[in-house]
Scaffold this active site. Sequence first.
Site, PDB file in Angstrom:
ATOM      1  N   GLU A 228       4.913 -10.313  -6.335  1.00  0.00           N
ATOM      2  CA  GLU A 228       3.804 -10.699  -7.691  1.00  0.00           C
ATOM      3  C   GLU A 228       4.815  -9.898  -8.152  1.00  0.00           C
ATOM      4  O   GLU A 228       3.540 -10.468  -9.714  1.00  0.00           O
ATOM      5  CB  GLU A 228       2.921 -10.300  -7.313  1.00  0.00           C
TER       6      GLU A 228
ATOM      7  N   ASP B 270     -16.773 -10.225 -22.091  1.00  0.00           N
ATOM      8  CA  ASP B 270     -17.371 -10.440 -21.476  1.00  0.00           C
ATOM      9  C   ASP B 270     -18.792 -10.589 -21.894  1.00  0.00           C
ATOM     10  O   ASP B 270     -18.977 -12.320 -21.031  1.00  0.00           O
ATOM     11  CB  ASP B 270     -17.550  -9.158 -20.309  1.00  0.00           C
TER      12      ASP B 270
ATOM     13  N   GLY C 163       0.624  -1.163   0.121  1.00  0.00           N
ATOM     14  CA  GLY C 163      -0.578   0.590   0.233  1.00  0.00           C
ATOM     15  C   GLY C 163       0.195   1.305  -0.017  1.00  0.00           C
ATOM     16  O   GLY C 163       2.222   1.371   0.483  1.00  0.00           O
TER      17      GLY C 163
ATOM     18  N   LYS D 208     -10.484 -10.802 -16.450  1.00  0.00           N
ATOM     19  CA  LYS D 208     -10.454 -10.206 -17.973  1.00  0.00           C
ATOM     20  C   LYS D 208      -9.565 -11.633 -18.464  1.00  0.00           C
ATOM     21  O   LYS D 208     -10.309 -12.554 -19.671  1.00  0.00           O
ATOM     22  CB  LYS D 208     -10.070  -9.490 -18.246  1.00  0.00           C
TER      23      LYS D 208
ATOM     24  N   CYS E 182       5.527  -5.804   1.255  1.00  0.00           N
ATOM     25  CA  CYS E 182       6.181  -4.668   1.480  1.00  0.00           C
ATOM     26  C   CYS E 182       4.841  -3.393   2.976  1.00  0.00           C
ATOM     27  O   CYS E 182       5.192  -4.492   4.280  1.00  0.00           O
ATOM     28  CB  CYS E 182       5.517  -3.470   0.495  1.00  0.00           C
ATOM     29  N   TYR E 183       4.187  -3.197   2.837  1.00  0.00           N
ATOM     30  CA  TYR E 183       3.261  -2.599   3.724  1.00  0.00           C
ATOM     31  C   TYR E 183       2.357  -3.586   4.283  1.00  0.00           C
ATOM     32  O   TYR E 183       2.719  -3.155   6.244  1.00  0.00           O
ATOM     33  CB  TYR E 183       2.034  -1.444   2.523  1.00  0.00           C
TER      34      TYR E 183
ATOM     35  N   HIS F  81       7.926  -7.386  -4.001  1.00  0.00           N
ATOM     36  CA  HIS F  81       7.013  -7.481  -4.831  1.00  0.00           C
ATOM     37  C   HIS F  81       7.114  -8.913  -5.047  1.00  0.00           C
ATOM     38  O   HIS F  81       7.524  -8.703  -6.385  1.00  0.00           O
ATOM     39  CB  HIS F  81       6.680  -6.307  -4.966  1.00  0.00           C
TER      40      HIS F  81
END
Length: 517
Positions: free
Chosen positions: A176, A232, A60, A373, A87-88, A174
Amino acid sequence: MTPPQKKRSKILIIDFGSQYTQLIARKIRESKVYCEIYAFNSDIEKIKNFEPDGIILSGGPSSVYDKGAPIISKDIFQLGVPFLGICYGMQIMAHLLGGKVMPAKNREYGHSKLEIINRSKILAGCGKSSLVWMSHGDLIVKIPDGFVINAQTETCDTASFENPGKKIYGVQFHPEVAHTQCGTKILNNFLFDVVKVKGDWELEDFISGKIREIKELAGGSKAICALSGGVDSTVTAVIAAKALSGRLKCIFIDNGLLREDEAKSVMKYYEENLNLNVKSVDASKLFLKELKGVADPERKRKIIGKLFIKVFEKEAKKIKDAHFLVQGTLYPDVIESVKVFGASSVIKSHHNVGGLPKKLNLKLIEPLRELFKDEVRIIGKSLRVPEEIIKRQPFPGPGLAIRIIGEVDKRRLEILRRADKIVTEEIKKAGLYEKIWQSFPVLIPVKTVGVMGDKRSYESLIAIRAVTSSDGMTADFVKLDYDILRICSSRIISEIKGINRVVYDVTSKPPSTIEWE
Ligand code: XMP
């Protein structure tokens, strides 16, 4: 009777406002583990009801000591499940569990070399040193009792810590993001070695589960679905049609703001490839009439949105005994957004087929509500939705109207349609169409002087926009090869009357937006 559902492994991600939170979720789902994102201020009962097998605290933008910084209750650590703080999220752990966080002298941003100093489950298989992606302004200067430090970087003594007895882990970097060399390994270590979840999130099971659910929910009733030609709404309709067969009635509204031959080709796919029951409604005259003389972008958007609902309502009322509305809402639309810096202002009032009429009193069916998506595209492929629809770049609900600066009329639409065809053809030829998020022309009816043959010309200009993005929230302009730009430019000017200049948009989002209006 339907067999009882077996309990699926579940990870909960608590969002503290990081731009990477959705990326954590996508990475976890790629490992075939189901996960959801809850805002940091979600009720603890809601968290308990989700029955997570493990919890990840996201990064964050705040500092734990900031006034109004997003904080969670310390009680969360009593849930007895494993935790990973990123992280945060790691700093929150340290802060709440008795450690100390302080501002660093310098903000650390970008690649850092991670050195492992203690063997740890979470860092297993990462090698003694590897590159990680850092983005933080604070440091943990004292770790809580019971924790050990696993890894450090040159400027960060606590780059990874853990309390293995309590199964609480934290990383300052991070995992990710793709820049962290063993990021996926670290996330998988957490999932499969610490939490010990099963990789049991299968999209195929998801589809059959959804079909079953819709069948049970709708019984013998009819349902209505608005199709837009995009991935979609198409995948949504195909899933719903499998559950309801002839009882699903689809409506495709041609608002006259579509690309060249789009209405025709989309209808062909719907009817011939997908066997959907679709009524095509040509409302183009109505839309153009209402847009006449309107130049303000927000007014255009409002007019188009309202008119869409009006036309849809009129058509839907003709379908007797329909009790359900099937919508292609995706997971990013339903995640509660975390506003760390106070309320954000409305930049554009988005219109899409997601926000359909409440007046009709129809109950909602949203089969894609839990999906991202890229997952919808995978499902679409397995349902044999044509590639042309699956791989389509996103196209905004208000269509070409927000790519014509100023007033929209038939002539300008015609010019933009032709330019769009050229840009799309050239981007496809260069093999870029599927690699970039969006590529399109914008018509700017500001006249500039040119010279064509021996004659002075005084015509409008076309801007070309091409961006990469993972979700449309932020975007970078594509560094398109000059040759592609040159071909687009010369084709547009020689093939389209009324244009004598082509420019390329070299702004990212922010500060610009992707669409020009
Ligand atoms: P902006 O222009 O806000 O666009 O940076 C972000 C993404 O959203 C798409 N977009 C829309 N999509 N209805 C939609 O369904 C809309 O009203 C709308 N406006 C923008 C845009 O194409 C980009 O992908």
